[in-house]
Design a protein around this motif. Structure first.
Motif, PDB file in Angstrom:
ATOM      1  N   GLY A 254      -9.996  29.102  40.209  1.00 33.61           N
ATOM      2  CA  GLY A 254      -9.860  30.355  39.869  1.00 33.61           C
ATOM      3  C   GLY A 254      -9.851  30.719  38.350  1.00 33.61           C
ATOM      4  O   GLY A 254     -10.497  31.696  37.955  1.00 33.61           O
TER       5      GLY A 254
ATOM      6  N   TRP B 141     -18.260  30.063  36.987  1.00 34.19           N
ATOM      7  CA  TRP B 141     -17.714  30.477  38.299  1.00 34.19           C
ATOM      8  C   TRP B 141     -18.247  31.823  38.654  1.00 34.19           C
ATOM      9  O   TRP B 141     -18.544  32.139  39.837  1.00 34.19           O
ATOM     10  CB  TRP B 141     -16.328  30.830  37.918  1.00 34.19           C
ATOM     11  N   ASP B 142     -18.839  32.782  37.791  1.00 35.17           N
ATOM     12  CA  ASP B 142     -19.116  34.051  37.970  1.00 35.17           C
ATOM     13  C   ASP B 142     -20.657  34.027  38.799  1.00 35.17           C
ATOM     14  O   ASP B 142     -20.704  35.023  39.682  1.00 35.17           O
ATOM     15  CB  ASP B 142     -19.386  34.957  36.776  1.00 35.17           C
TER      16      ASP B 142
ATOM     17  N   SER C 279     -21.582  31.471  40.458  1.00 37.54           N
ATOM     18  CA  SER C 279     -21.658  30.195  41.369  1.00 37.54           C
ATOM     19  C   SER C 279     -22.311  30.489  42.857  1.00 37.54           C
ATOM     20  O   SER C 279     -22.581  29.551  43.537  1.00 37.54           O
ATOM     21  CB  SER C 279     -20.079  30.068  41.604  1.00 37.54           C
ATOM     22  N   LYS C 280     -22.377  31.790  43.229  1.00 43.30           N
ATOM     23  CA  LYS C 280     -22.820  32.115  44.223  1.00 43.30           C
ATOM     24  C   LYS C 280     -24.463  32.008  44.185  1.00 43.30           C
ATOM     25  O   LYS C 280     -24.887  31.778  45.484  1.00 43.30           O
ATOM     26  CB  LYS C 280     -22.501  33.461  44.863  1.00 43.30           C
ATOM     27  N   PHE C 281     -25.031  32.090  43.260  1.00 42.73           N
ATOM     28  CA  PHE C 281     -26.460  31.968  43.219  1.00 42.73           C
ATOM     29  C   PHE C 281     -27.137  31.058  42.026  1.00 42.73           C
ATOM     30  O   PHE C 281     -28.316  30.948  41.991  1.00 42.73           O
ATOM     31  CB  PHE C 281     -27.198  33.291  42.931  1.00 42.73           C
TER      32      PHE C 281
ATOM     33  N   GLU D 144     -30.002  35.582  36.430  1.00 39.84           N
ATOM     34  CA  GLU D 144     -30.480  36.745  37.537  1.00 39.84           C
ATOM     35  C   GLU D 144     -31.794  37.050  37.431  1.00 39.84           C
ATOM     36  O   GLU D 144     -32.461  37.263  38.768  1.00 39.84           O
ATOM     37  CB  GLU D 144     -29.666  37.851  37.160  1.00 39.84           C
TER      38      GLU D 144
ATOM     39  N   PHE E 250     -33.544  34.247  39.195  1.00 44.48           N
ATOM     40  CA  PHE E 250     -33.055  34.094  40.724  1.00 44.48           C
ATOM     41  C   PHE E 250     -34.113  35.092  41.442  1.00 44.48           C
ATOM     42  O   PHE E 250     -34.844  34.741  42.410  1.00 44.48           O
ATOM     43  CB  PHE E 250     -31.956  34.526  40.948  1.00 44.48           C
ATOM     44  N   ARG E 251     -34.115  36.321  40.790  1.00 45.90           N
ATOM     45  CA  ARG E 251     -35.224  37.295  41.462  1.00 45.90           C
ATOM     46  C   ARG E 251     -36.562  36.937  41.614  1.00 45.90           C
ATOM     47  O   ARG E 251     -37.096  37.195  42.594  1.00 45.90           O
ATOM     48  CB  ARG E 251     -34.866  38.753  40.968  1.00 45.90           C
TER      49      ARG E 251
ATOM     50  N   LEU F  24      -7.461  37.013  42.339  1.00 49.03           N
ATOM     51  CA  LEU F  24      -8.312  35.881  41.938  1.00 49.03           C
ATOM     52  C   LEU F  24      -9.840  36.804  41.492  1.00 49.03           C
ATOM     53  O   LEU F  24      -9.972  37.713  42.134  1.00 49.03           O
ATOM     54  CB  LEU F  24      -8.792  34.962  43.239  1.00 49.03           C
ATOM     55  N   PRO F  25     -10.395  36.146  40.416  1.00 45.46           N
ATOM     56  CA  PRO F  25     -11.588  36.926  39.941  1.00 45.46           C
ATOM     57  C   PRO F  25     -12.732  36.044  41.105  1.00 45.46           C
ATOM     58  O   PRO F  25     -12.623  35.209  41.047  1.00 45.46           O
ATOM     59  CB  PRO F  25     -11.661  36.179  38.682  1.00 45.46           C
TER      60      PRO F  25
ATOM     61  N   PRO G  87     -16.653  35.780  42.199  1.00 44.48           N
ATOM     62  CA  PRO G  87     -18.083  35.478  41.624  1.00 44.48           C
ATOM     63  C   PRO G  87     -18.773  36.699  41.885  1.00 44.48           C
ATOM     64  O   PRO G  87     -18.566  37.158  42.743  1.00 44.48           O
ATOM     65  CB  PRO G  87     -18.502  34.255  42.360  1.00 44.48           C
ATOM     66  N   LEU G  88     -19.806  36.860  40.911  1.00 48.07           N
ATOM     67  CA  LEU G  88     -20.668  37.959  41.069  1.00 48.07           C
ATOM     68  C   LEU G  88     -21.712  37.651  42.429  1.00 48.07           C
ATOM     69  O   LEU G  88     -21.748  36.528  43.110  1.00 48.07           O
ATOM     70  CB  LEU G  88     -21.916  37.930  39.970  1.00 48.07           C
TER      71      LEU G  88
ATOM     72  N   VAL H 126     -24.691  37.892  45.299  1.00 49.93           N
ATOM     73  CA  VAL H 126     -25.948  37.226  44.924  1.00 49.93           C
ATOM     74  C   VAL H 126     -27.045  38.450  44.768  1.00 49.93           C
ATOM     75  O   VAL H 126     -26.839  39.408  45.602  1.00 49.93           O
ATOM     76  CB  VAL H 126     -26.404  36.459  46.432  1.00 49.93           C
ATOM     77  N   PRO H 127     -27.733  38.535  43.803  1.00 52.58           N
ATOM     78  CA  PRO H 127     -28.601  39.719  43.648  1.00 52.58           C
ATOM     79  C   PRO H 127     -29.590  40.003  44.565  1.00 52.58           C
ATOM     80  O   PRO H 127     -29.998  38.846  45.458  1.00 52.58           O
ATOM     81  CB  PRO H 127     -29.603  39.235  42.420  1.00 52.58           C
TER      82      PRO H 127
END
Lengths: 180, 502
Positions: A27, A79-80, A82-84, A148, A151-152, B358-359, B361-362, B364-365
């Motif tokens: 976190g 962390w921001d 981290s999903k992609f 980003e 990714f796109r 909790l912050p 994460p962004l 997925v685009p």
């Protein structure tokens, strides 16, 4: 008996144990440590095993000033995105890595190279060199925008994308050919 | 035990002596076996009430004529006695049997009558309001508005007594009886009152009624103090939660422990709540409705922001405790203490800070599909950017015919099939979009019926020199570009023709 399935981004085997915290979704921002790769097989594993996520490899030395700034931005945004996206640092001074340094023709430090599904992603940012990003980013948001865009483009199947940043925020450098 | 029967058969003694006796009994028996003493004291207490009510009733007959004396229900004053009755089974059965016989005696007609009329003594407000009812008749002649200004009957009685037969209210000092704002209003109203001074006889009756009301009030206070002292035996669980003073008040105003137990918690919350504000006090700052519960220690110790919720919680738990007490479920008071602990814990939990966020994460685009909107508004907006028929015509060309262009000779924008022969129309008019057509139709329907003042020769067609008359052939499908389903090669109306060979 054994079930084969593609590895997810969070199960990258190149994670050394002590740096697992970076990947396991901490976190707090400040204590995230990005994994440093020193062996060729680690880099190979990273490129091969990151699926449907952008792999950001920073080639540089830990002590360099510009590298430090870039590393700081990378750590804060890991962390921001981290999903992609996943981020890793590659130590240029290791001898196994020189193969990659020669392959990508890295001369200026730091250099950031983007991969998507094992393809090398090029970015046209108005600089002479599209294959990598030279220098640091002026802010965390710029870096996130670049990732980003990569990714796109990658999800659409493109191998080269154009840079979303305005030209004043792109670090300029000069390519010298054979010291001329 | 025979004493009791003796007491009953005698004529009711004076209220003061009975009061003294009760106090003595209470003091004497506080140390001793609680239940018997309680019983004794309880009985004398009932007798006080009986005697007071009796004398009150007697004077009532003298004082005034109409006795719309509402007959209330019976349970409450019996409740106090029932409490003491219930205590008895805890003692030896011997006493109980004796008491049973005494109780039977107590079920005599006379006792019942007294009790029926006495229960009002426990309903303090109604009893005193009855007094006030009596009172109000007499001072009504003198000062009718006072009744609506001063609501509380005891205060009303005191004010009436103080005013006496005074005409000028500035000579009367009402300080300490009423809040100063109300005093001001009363004095102002008195100066313009329409009442006349009372006659001597009426004045005496009024003062007597006031005295009686005040005496009743004093007796009530004494009874409440006594009950409060014994609250630990009467209702241990309830007094564990709200404290003995408040518990006594609640029981007093509800009319006994049984009645309190039957009430829903929302009513318990409002027991003893003050009535509406008087004399133009603003209700903008009126607090939420809390009654006697406001004076409990646990309520006072909660922060003001949580007071409404706390009040509801305390009312609920104290109702539970009252119900436990009414059936003597837990004479030790342990259940009450547990409930109090629960209340405290809940209030503390409310005061905890929320957990840290909790912050995230962004995302997925392009992973979440964009929400497409629809509807009339969007359609109207899209019409502004739609491709019109004119543009469609201009985009197409006929085979073999060079198109005209804006600057001539192929320079400038090409006009395509616009304005060319064979397109079926004299000039291209901007096709009306669907929405505008609908609106126009509705509008026409609405304005169809004209007022009738127009002459029969007028028509709704209006010709402007620009338009000319353009009568469109409804069968000409020549310019239908919108739908692609109509055949452009085969005619839709024509048939095969037979040409006769000559």
């Amino acid at each position: 008996m054994f079930v084969c399935r593609p590895l997810q981004g969070s199960e990258n085997p190149f994670i050394p144990e002590e740096d697992g915290a970076a990947r396991r979704g901490e976190g707090e921002m400040g204590s995230v440590v990005l994994p440093t790769l020193r062996r060729k097989r680690e880099v190979d594993a990273a490129i091969r095993d990151t699926l449907d996520m952008v792999l950001v490899l920073r080639f540089g030395r830990a002590a360099d000033a510009a590298c430090l700034q870039l590393d700081d931005i990378l750590a804060k945004s890991s962390w921001d995105i981290s999903k992609f996206a996943t981020i890793a640092l590659v130590d240029m001074d290791s001898e196994e890595i020189q193969v990659y340094v020669d392959y990508f023709d890295i001369t200026l430090v730091p250099a950031t190279i983007f991969f998507f599904n094992a393809h090398h992603m090029k970015m046209d940012s108005g600089t002479p060199d599209h294959t990598k990003w030279i220098g640091s980013f002026s802010s965390k948001q710029d870096f996130i925008d670049v990732v980003e865009a990569v990714f796109r483009g990658g999800m659409k199947g493109k191998l080269i994308v154009s840079c979303p940043l305005p030209p004043e925020r792109i670090p300029r450098f000069q390519l010298l050919f054979k010291d001329v | 035990m025979a004493m009791y029967t003796l007491r009953l058969s005698r004529s009711p003694p004076s209220p003061d002596s009975l009061l003294r006796e009760a106090e003595g009994a209470g003091r004497r028996n506080l140390g001793g076996d609680g239940a018997a003493g309680l019983l004794h004291a309880g009985k004398t207490w009932a007798k006080i009430m009986a005697s007071l009510a009796d004398s009150f009733l007697a004077d009532l007959d003298e004082l005034s004529d109409n006795e719309a004396y509402p007959e209330e229900d019976n349970a409450e004053a019996g409740g106090a006695d029932e409490d003491s009755d219930d205590d008895m089974p805890d003692l030896e059965s011997l006493n109980y049997d004796d008491l049973d016989s005494v109780s039977k005696l107590q079920k005599t007609q006379r006792y019942n009558d007294i009790m029926q009329k006495v229960e009002g003594a426990l309903e303090k407000s109604t009893d005193l309001s009855n007094q006030g009812f009596i009172l109000e008749e007499d001072p009504e002649l003198k000062f009718p508005e006072l009744e609506s200004l001063v609501h509380h009957p005891i205060d009303y009685a005191r004010v009436v007594k103080k005013i006496g037969n005074e005409v000028d209210l500035t000579l009367v000092d009402l300080e300490g009886l009423l809040p100063s704002a109300v005093i001001m209003v009363v004095s102002v109203t008195a100066s313009t009152t329409s009442g006349k001074p009372l006659s001597e006889e009426n004045l005496l009756k009024t003062i007597e009624a006031c005295d009686r009301a005040l005496n009743l009030d004093a007796a009530k206070k004494k009874v409440l103090d006594f009950v409060e002292g014994r609250m630990g035996y009467i209702a241990p669980n309830l007094s564990a939660i709200v404290g003995s003073a408040v518990a006594a008040k609640l029981m007093g105003i509800a009319g006994g422990l049984g009645a309190l137990a039957k009430m829903p918690a929302c009513n318990v919350q409002l027991l003893g709540a003050k009535r509406k504000n008087l004399a133009g006090f603003s209700t903008a700052t009126s607090q939420f409705r809390v009654g006697y519960l406001e004076h409990t220690e646990i309520f006072q110790s909660t922060p003001p922001a949580l007071r409404t919720r706390a009040c509801r919680l305390i009312a609920a738990k104290s109702t539970l405790a009252a119900r436990i007490d009414s059936i003597r479920g837990d004479p030790t008071g342990k259940a009450g203490r547990n409930l109090l602990e629960e209340i405290r814990k809940k209030i503390e939990k409310w005061q905890e800070p929320p957990p840290p966020k909790l912050p995230k994460p962004l995302p997925v685009p392009d992973s979440e599909p964009k929400k497409k909107r629809g509807g009339r508004r969007l359609r109207k907006m899209k019409e502004r950017y739609a491709v019109t028929d004119m543009m469609k015509l201009a985009n197409r060309m006929q085979f073999g015919i060079p198109e005209e262009s804006s600057l001539g000779d192929g320079l400038g924008e090409g006009y395509g099939m616009l304005g060319q022969a064979g397109s079926g129309k004299l000039r291209v008019s901007a096709a009306q979009n669907k929405l505008a057509a609908k609106v126009a139709k509705k509008f026409k329907e609405k304005s169809y019926g004209s007022s009738g003042a127009t002459s029969g020769l007028t028509s709704s067609l209006a010709f402007t020199p620009v338009q000319g008359i353009e009568l469109s052939n409804p069968q000409a499908h020549g310019n239908h570009l919108g739908s692609g389903t109509q055949s452009t090669y085969f005619s839709e109306t024509g048939t095969f023709s037979k040409i006769k060979r000559t």
